[in-house]
Design a protein around this motif. Sequence first.
Motif, PDB file in Angstrom:
ATOM      1  N   PRO A  63      30.985  -1.691  56.669  1.00 13.02           N
ATOM      2  CA  PRO A  63      31.656  -0.439  57.052  1.00 13.02           C
ATOM      3  C   PRO A  63      30.626   0.672  57.239  1.00 13.02           C
ATOM      4  CG  PRO A  63      32.623  -1.384  55.050  1.00 13.02           C
ATOM      5  CD  PRO A  63      31.370  -2.137  55.345  1.00 13.02           C
ATOM      6  N   HIS A  64      30.585   1.234  58.447  1.00 19.55           N
ATOM      7  CA  HIS A  64      29.556   2.222  58.768  1.00 19.55           C
ATOM      8  C   HIS A  64      30.076   3.191  59.814  1.00 19.55           C
ATOM      9  CE1 HIS A  64      29.252  -0.662  62.029  1.00 19.55           C
ATOM     10  NE2 HIS A  64      28.698   0.309  62.749  1.00 19.55           N
ATOM     11  N   GLN A  65      29.374   4.296  59.930  1.00 21.75           N
ATOM     12  CA  GLN A  65      29.626   5.237  61.022  1.00 21.75           C
ATOM     13  C   GLN A  65      28.466   6.210  61.129  1.00 21.75           C
ATOM     14  OE1 GLN A  65      33.344   6.941  59.385  1.00 21.75           O
ATOM     15  NE2 GLN A  65      32.437   8.905  59.860  1.00 21.75           N
ATOM     16  N   ILE A  66      28.441   6.908  62.255  1.00 19.64           N
ATOM     17  CA  ILE A  66      27.416   7.916  62.477  1.00 19.64           C
ATOM     18  C   ILE A  66      27.917   9.238  61.915  1.00 19.64           C
ATOM     19  CG2 ILE A  66      26.111   9.193  64.220  1.00 19.64           C
ATOM     20  CD1 ILE A  66      26.238   6.703  65.998  1.00 19.64           C
ATOM     21  N   ALA A  67      27.099   9.903  61.123  1.00 20.67           N
ATOM     22  CA  ALA A  67      27.476  11.186  60.505  1.00 20.67           C
ATOM     23  C   ALA A  67      27.776  12.214  61.587  1.00 20.67           C
ATOM     24  CB  ALA A  67      26.358  11.684  59.596  1.00 20.67           C
ATOM     25  N   GLY A  68      28.765  13.042  61.315  1.00 25.14           N
ATOM     26  CA  GLY A  68      29.122  14.113  62.215  1.00 25.14           C
ATOM     27  C   GLY A  68      30.116  13.721  63.288  1.00 25.14           C
ATOM     28  N   MET A  69      30.516  12.439  63.310  1.00 24.28           N
ATOM     29  CA  MET A  69      31.425  11.964  64.353  1.00 24.28           C
ATOM     30  C   MET A  69      32.893  12.037  63.920  1.00 24.28           C
ATOM     31  SD  MET A  69      29.341  11.044  66.787  1.00 24.28           S
ATOM     32  CE  MET A  69      29.821   9.730  67.852  1.00 24.28           C
ATOM     33  N   GLU A  70      33.152  11.840  62.625  1.00 20.80           N
ATOM     34  CA  GLU A  70      34.526  11.813  62.122  1.00 20.80           C
ATOM     35  C   GLU A  70      34.584  12.514  60.776  1.00 20.80           C
ATOM     36  OE1 GLU A  70      36.215   7.866  62.165  1.00 20.80           O
ATOM     37  OE2 GLU A  70      35.015   7.329  63.907  1.00 20.80           O
ATOM     38  N   VAL A  78      28.001   2.690  54.798  1.00 22.80           N
ATOM     39  CA  VAL A  78      26.713   3.015  55.402  1.00 22.80           C
ATOM     40  C   VAL A  78      26.926   4.182  56.361  1.00 22.80           C
ATOM     41  CG1 VAL A  78      24.836   2.178  56.858  1.00 22.80           C
ATOM     42  CG2 VAL A  78      25.878   0.651  55.179  1.00 22.80           C
ATOM     43  N   LEU A  79      26.251   5.276  56.080  1.00 30.97           N
ATOM     44  CA  LEU A  79      26.356   6.464  56.925  1.00 30.97           C
ATOM     45  C   LEU A  79      25.023   6.663  57.643  1.00 30.97           C
ATOM     46  CD1 LEU A  79      28.270   8.753  57.761  1.00 30.97           C
ATOM     47  CD2 LEU A  79      27.332  10.101  55.884  1.00 30.97           C
ATOM     48  N   ILE A  80      25.057   6.582  58.971  1.00 25.64           N
ATOM     49  CA  ILE A  80      23.865   6.719  59.799  1.00 25.64           C
ATOM     50  C   ILE A  80      23.727   8.194  60.172  1.00 25.64           C
ATOM     51  CG2 ILE A  80      22.715   5.961  61.907  1.00 25.64           C
ATOM     52  CD1 ILE A  80      24.769   3.548  61.840  1.00 25.64           C
ATOM     53  N   VAL A  81      22.597   8.797  59.814  1.00 27.22           N
ATOM     54  CA  VAL A  81      22.423  10.239  59.984  1.00 27.22           C
ATOM     55  C   VAL A  81      21.331  10.538  61.019  1.00 27.22           C
ATOM     56  CG1 VAL A  81      22.018  12.418  58.785  1.00 27.22           C
ATOM     57  CG2 VAL A  81      23.036  10.493  57.542  1.00 27.22           C
ATOM     58  N   PRO A  83      18.905  13.120  63.224  1.00 28.93           N
ATOM     59  CA  PRO A  83      18.301  14.405  62.861  1.00 28.93           C
ATOM     60  C   PRO A  83      19.243  15.553  63.222  1.00 28.93           C
ATOM     61  CG  PRO A  83      16.787  13.040  64.133  1.00 28.93           C
ATOM     62  CD  PRO A  83      18.103  12.351  64.172  1.00 28.93           C
ATOM     63  N   ASP A  84      19.117  16.649  62.544  1.00 35.36           N
ATOM     64  CA  ASP A  84      19.928  17.849  62.793  1.00 35.36           C
ATOM     65  C   ASP A  84      21.401  17.683  62.431  1.00 35.36           C
ATOM     66  OD1 ASP A  84      17.586  19.079  63.769  1.00 35.36           O
ATOM     67  OD2 ASP A  84      17.952  18.238  65.758  1.00 35.36           O
ATOM     68  N   VAL A  85      21.751  16.624  61.706  1.00 34.39           N
ATOM     69  CA  VAL A  85      23.113  16.453  61.202  1.00 34.39           C
ATOM     70  C   VAL A  85      23.022  16.450  59.685  1.00 34.39           C
ATOM     71  CG1 VAL A  85      25.112  14.912  61.063  1.00 34.39           C
ATOM     72  CG2 VAL A  85      23.877  15.131  63.225  1.00 34.39           C
ATOM     73  N   ASP A  86      23.855  17.264  59.037  1.00 32.75           N
ATOM     74  CA  ASP A  86      23.857  17.313  57.576  1.00 32.75           C
ATOM     75  C   ASP A  86      24.805  16.261  57.025  1.00 32.75           C
ATOM     76  OD1 ASP A  86      22.041  19.422  57.378  1.00 32.75           O
ATOM     77  OD2 ASP A  86      23.637  20.915  57.610  1.00 32.75           O
ATOM     78  N   ALA A  87      24.400  15.640  55.935  1.00 32.77           N
ATOM     79  CA  ALA A  87      25.254  14.668  55.248  1.00 32.77           C
ATOM     80  C   ALA A  87      25.006  14.806  53.756  1.00 32.77           C
ATOM     81  CB  ALA A  87      24.934  13.251  55.711  1.00 32.77           C
ATOM     82  N   ALA A  88      26.055  14.597  52.975  1.00 31.17           N
ATOM     83  CA  ALA A  88      25.929  14.655  51.520  1.00 31.17           C
ATOM     84  C   ALA A  88      24.955  13.573  51.056  1.00 31.17           C
ATOM     85  CB  ALA A  88      27.294  14.450  50.871  1.00 31.17           C
ATOM     86  N   SER A  89      24.169  13.894  50.035  1.00 28.74           N
ATOM     87  CA  SER A  89      23.189  12.919  49.551  1.00 28.74           C
ATOM     88  C   SER A  89      23.889  11.736  48.891  1.00 28.74           C
ATOM     89  CB  SER A  89      22.209  13.579  48.593  1.00 28.74           C
ATOM     90  OG  SER A  89      22.879  14.035  47.455  1.00 28.74           O
ATOM     91  N   ARG A  90      23.209  10.627  48.876  1.00 29.52           N
ATOM     92  CA  ARG A  90      23.662   9.399  48.219  1.00 29.52           C
ATOM     93  C   ARG A  90      22.495   8.859  47.413  1.00 29.52           C
ATOM     94  NH1 ARG A  90      27.421   6.107  52.604  1.00 29.52           N
ATOM     95  NH2 ARG A  90      29.047   7.702  52.747  1.00 29.52           N
ATOM     96  N   PRO A  91      22.763   8.034  46.390  1.00 31.01           N
ATOM     97  CA  PRO A  91      21.679   7.522  45.556  1.00 31.01           C
ATOM     98  C   PRO A  91      20.705   6.613  46.300  1.00 31.01           C
ATOM     99  CG  PRO A  91      23.820   7.170  44.497  1.00 31.01           C
ATOM    100  CD  PRO A  91      24.090   7.670  45.873  1.00 31.01           C
ATOM    101  N   LEU A  92      21.178   5.962  47.395  1.00 31.73           N
ATOM    102  CA  LEU A  92      20.343   5.020  48.143  1.00 31.73           C
ATOM    103  C   LEU A  92      20.159   5.526  49.574  1.00 31.73           C
ATOM    104  CD1 LEU A  92      18.871   2.295  48.306  1.00 31.73           C
ATOM    105  CD2 LEU A  92      21.075   1.245  48.863  1.00 31.73           C
ATOM    106  N   VAL A  93      18.884   5.646  49.991  1.00 36.14           N
ATOM    107  CA  VAL A  93      18.551   6.142  51.328  1.00 36.14           C
ATOM    108  C   VAL A  93      17.608   5.150  51.995  1.00 36.14           C
ATOM    109  CG1 VAL A  93      17.339   7.964  52.600  1.00 36.14           C
ATOM    110  CG2 VAL A  93      18.798   8.564  50.662  1.00 36.14           C
ATOM    111  N   LEU A  94      17.898   4.827  53.265  1.00 29.67           N
ATOM    112  CA  LEU A  94      16.973   4.046  54.072  1.00 29.67           C
ATOM    113  C   LEU A  94      16.407   5.003  55.111  1.00 29.67           C
ATOM    114  CD1 LEU A  94      17.454   0.454  55.352  1.00 29.67           C
ATOM    115  CD2 LEU A  94      16.255   2.163  56.686  1.00 29.67           C
ATOM    116  N   ASN A  95      15.096   5.189  55.078  1.00 27.17           N
ATOM    117  CA  ASN A  95      14.445   6.208  55.898  1.00 27.17           C
ATOM    118  C   ASN A  95      13.730   5.580  57.097  1.00 27.17           C
ATOM    119  OD1 ASN A  95      13.436   8.726  56.669  1.00 27.17           O
ATOM    120  ND2 ASN A  95      11.597   8.462  55.434  1.00 27.17           N
ATOM    121  N   LEU A  96      14.144   5.957  58.311  1.00 27.86           N
ATOM    122  CA  LEU A  96      13.492   5.489  59.535  1.00 27.86           C
ATOM    123  C   LEU A  96      12.704   6.605  60.218  1.00 27.86           C
ATOM    124  CD1 LEU A  96      16.442   3.356  60.955  1.00 27.86           C
ATOM    125  CD2 LEU A  96      14.380   2.527  59.788  1.00 27.86           C
TER     126      LEU A  96
END
Length: 141
Positions: A63-70, A78-81, A83-96
């Motif tokens: 289950p995933h989506q792009i932040a700022g879309m819904e 899984v929340l795909i963020v 740049p320039d979109v704010d999202a609440a922090s989560r304990p686990l981050v995958l940084n690209l």
Amino acid sequence: MPRADFYLISKPRFREEPLRLVCELARKACDTGQPMLVLARDTGQAEALDDLLWAFDENAYVPHQIAGMEEDEEEAAVLIVPPDVDAASRPLVLNLRDEVAPGSYERVLEVVPADPSAREPLRARWREYLSRGFELNKHDM
């Protein structure tokens, strides 16, 4: 103690399609009930990852989506963020992205490209996480 895990791409299937490794890591987090933020390098990468998460494994649903879309993005495992979109922090981050992941988190995953010439930014991030007191781990993938 916060933790940073660096995943070095070496297997042919990940060399050919590095986002496939991101999908595998996202599925693993989802399977263990850990909500994850994926910090995409740009909107194109966010959209490519969104598409690949639907198709990479016919036996897995992440289950995933792009932040700022819904509105209900906090429900996505899984929340795909982009740049320039704010999202609440989560304990686990995958940084690209090319810089150390911003915000507060317990664990960050970094994907290291197969091309040795593209690894210098990751070496700088390794040193930055080390200076911030992170426990560091390296995994060959």
